[in-house]
Write an enzyme that holds these catalytic residues in place. Sequence first.
Site, PDB file in Angstrom:
ATOM      1  N   ASN A 150      -5.991   3.084  -7.284  1.00 36.39           N
ATOM      2  CA  ASN A 150      -6.980   4.180  -7.299  1.00 36.39           C
ATOM      3  C   ASN A 150      -7.416   4.561  -8.714  1.00 36.39           C
ATOM      4  OD1 ASN A 150      -4.413   5.224  -7.740  1.00 36.39           O
ATOM      5  ND2 ASN A 150      -4.892   7.194  -6.804  1.00 36.39           N
ATOM      6  N   GLY A 224       2.741   4.746  -6.489  1.00 40.52           N
ATOM      7  CA  GLY A 224       2.245   4.089  -5.282  1.00 40.52           C
ATOM      8  C   GLY A 224       2.640   4.885  -4.054  1.00 40.52           C
ATOM      9  N   SER A 225       2.763   4.196  -2.948  1.00 38.72           N
ATOM     10  CA  SER A 225       3.000   4.888  -1.674  1.00 38.72           C
ATOM     11  C   SER A 225       4.479   5.259  -1.500  1.00 38.72           C
ATOM     12  CB  SER A 225       2.558   3.979  -0.533  1.00 38.72           C
ATOM     13  OG  SER A 225       3.340   2.802  -0.546  1.00 38.72           O
ATOM     14  N   THR A 228       6.595   2.180  -0.287  1.00 40.93           N
ATOM     15  CA  THR A 228       6.986   1.253  -1.355  1.00 40.93           C
ATOM     16  C   THR A 228       7.979   1.925  -2.306  1.00 40.93           C
ATOM     17  OG1 THR A 228       4.799   0.261  -1.196  1.00 40.93           O
ATOM     18  CG2 THR A 228       6.111  -0.354  -3.097  1.00 40.93           C
ATOM     19  N   GLY A 229       7.762   3.211  -2.571  1.00 36.92           N
ATOM     20  CA  GLY A 229       8.662   3.947  -3.471  1.00 36.92           C
ATOM     21  C   GLY A 229      10.110   3.874  -3.004  1.00 36.92           C
ATOM     22  N   GLU A 246       6.223   8.143  -8.627  1.00 37.64           N
ATOM     23  CA  GLU A 246       5.087   9.041  -8.366  1.00 37.64           C
ATOM     24  C   GLU A 246       4.468   8.555  -7.071  1.00 37.64           C
ATOM     25  OE1 GLU A 246       4.426  11.656  -9.911  1.00 37.64           O
ATOM     26  OE2 GLU A 246       5.086  11.477 -11.980  1.00 37.64           O
ATOM     27  N   CYS A 280      -3.830  10.775  -5.392  1.00 37.92           N
ATOM     28  CA  CYS A 280      -2.560  11.195  -4.794  1.00 37.92           C
ATOM     29  C   CYS A 280      -2.546  12.692  -4.548  1.00 37.92           C
ATOM     30  CB  CYS A 280      -1.410  10.788  -5.697  1.00 37.92           C
ATOM     31  SG  CYS A 280      -1.658  11.281  -7.408  1.00 37.92           S
ATOM     32  N   GLU A 456       5.721  12.703 -14.850  1.00 36.88           N
ATOM     33  CA  GLU A 456       5.026  12.046 -15.954  1.00 36.88           C
ATOM     34  C   GLU A 456       4.319  13.130 -16.758  1.00 36.88           C
ATOM     35  OE1 GLU A 456       2.897   8.881 -13.541  1.00 36.88           O
ATOM     36  OE2 GLU A 456       4.061   7.601 -14.869  1.00 36.88           O
TER      37      GLU A 456
END
Length: 475
Positions: A150, A224-225, A228-229, A246, A280, A456
């Site tokens: 994104n 990411g999602s 996946t995280g 994140e 996000c 972050e």
Amino acid sequence: MTQAPATAAHTMTIDGAAAETHAVLDVVDPATGAVFAQAPDCTRDQLDAAFAAAERAYRTWRVDEDARRTALRACAAALVARAAEIGAVLTAEQGKPLADAIREVHTGAAWLTYYAGLEVPREVIQDDERGLVEVVRRPLGPVAAITPWNYPLTLAFWKIAPALRAGNTVVIKPSPYTPLSTLLVAEILRDVLPAGVVNAVSGGDELGRWMTSHPAARKISFTGSVATGKHVAAAAAPDLKRVTLELGGNDAAIVLDDADPTAIASRVFWSAFQNNGQVCAAVKRVYVPEALHDDLVEALAEQAKAVRVGPGTQEGVQLGPVNNRPQYERVGELVADALAGGATAVAGGAPLDLGGDGYFFAPTILTGVADGTRIVDEEQFGPALPVIPYRDLDATVEHVNAGRFGLGGSVWSGDPDRGAEVASRLDVGTAWVNTHLALGPGQPFGGAKWSGIGVENGPWGLYGFTEPRVLHRAR
Ligand code: NAD
């Protein structure tokens, strides 16, 4: 994956040089739905070479803080000098309007400049007749940085800038949907950074798995999602790699009964539809008191109908296509599911036919959608926004807090203090009042609950690429 011809639009950067392209991945222009370029598909040996280079470079890169500050400023200047060229590549692979893509390059430069200037003090926690005790931040080593499609460049520099400033080296892998802009940036930085400090590799999800289990990676910084995280966290565990995650969000905007619906509509709209809702921490659902519902819906629908949607290369376009086919289909599916359940689309509600095979979707405002509908409960990550009327504010806050996500949230009120009181009750990483998505390099950003681990940006983001070391001198 195509085996031949193995030529790619941009090359991977390993140890400060172009890596050979053995095999390629197709890259699709979402405005046409057609393949327009290829990117290298990294082999396992090449990934090993990238991490070996990062390990070698780390030995010297970690030593000289002033050299790192200077190098970060030079990186920023190099990006700015080629912003138009990088932006054009980003628009071609991501879909966003060219002006937004160029702005993203400048955001990367701003983050580099911020971290170049950030002071990281040595903290003295004891200085008396017994001893001098200091806490210093030491870097971790090679960082595996993995990014989504994104905001490929913004999110790359949220990682690269603090990681390098702290003294680490990086191996970065962009999303297979948007690999080219990151590869181009790394090509540009070859002339600025010592070899091995930033290595860029491209490939599919499998490459991400190799990275997260690679023994040389001492830290994984992943955006990411949620799904996946969780895999990334599990992959990090056997080796106790440090991780920052994140992840996704389902941010609620809660409008209070003293808000002026027409006055806030534009800001609420763009907080939801910026980057086509592929953010996000975009507003993904709006809760509004029953008495204000119709006015707000009408004002949001007006905004949605006025937006210019088209190819990002076209002058004056405000929103481009959805980035990729699976995401485009998912948004369509969630909207269709809501409509089948009795919702009304007061704007949009379907793909937008612009005469080609691009992934265009009409900006959509949905009413008559109850909690429990997929588009309210799941992260839609696209240009469709449900508006839900409520009667009881406390119950609404409780409901929002009961969800698994906790990235951001906002409260909209004519009385900012009242807004802040309600916002402070949200279980989220960032609670905004009368705004949403307002971010900056100095402001920590991260999620509560399933929306992430760690933050972050700001000094906190830099600390995530370090460990505290105590230096204790007896007297
Ligand atoms: P994704 O999780 O599918 O992929 C992200 C990256 O991970 C890609 O580079 C992908 O190739 C890689 N990957 C996939 N499987 C992997 C594995 N098993 N191990 C290691 N790497 C793997 O996410 P996406 O669809 O690219 O991005 C959209 C998601 O990202 C949304 O949920 C969005 O909310 C989230 N996001 C979060 C933030 C944030 O800062 N919190 C910012 C932007 C996007």
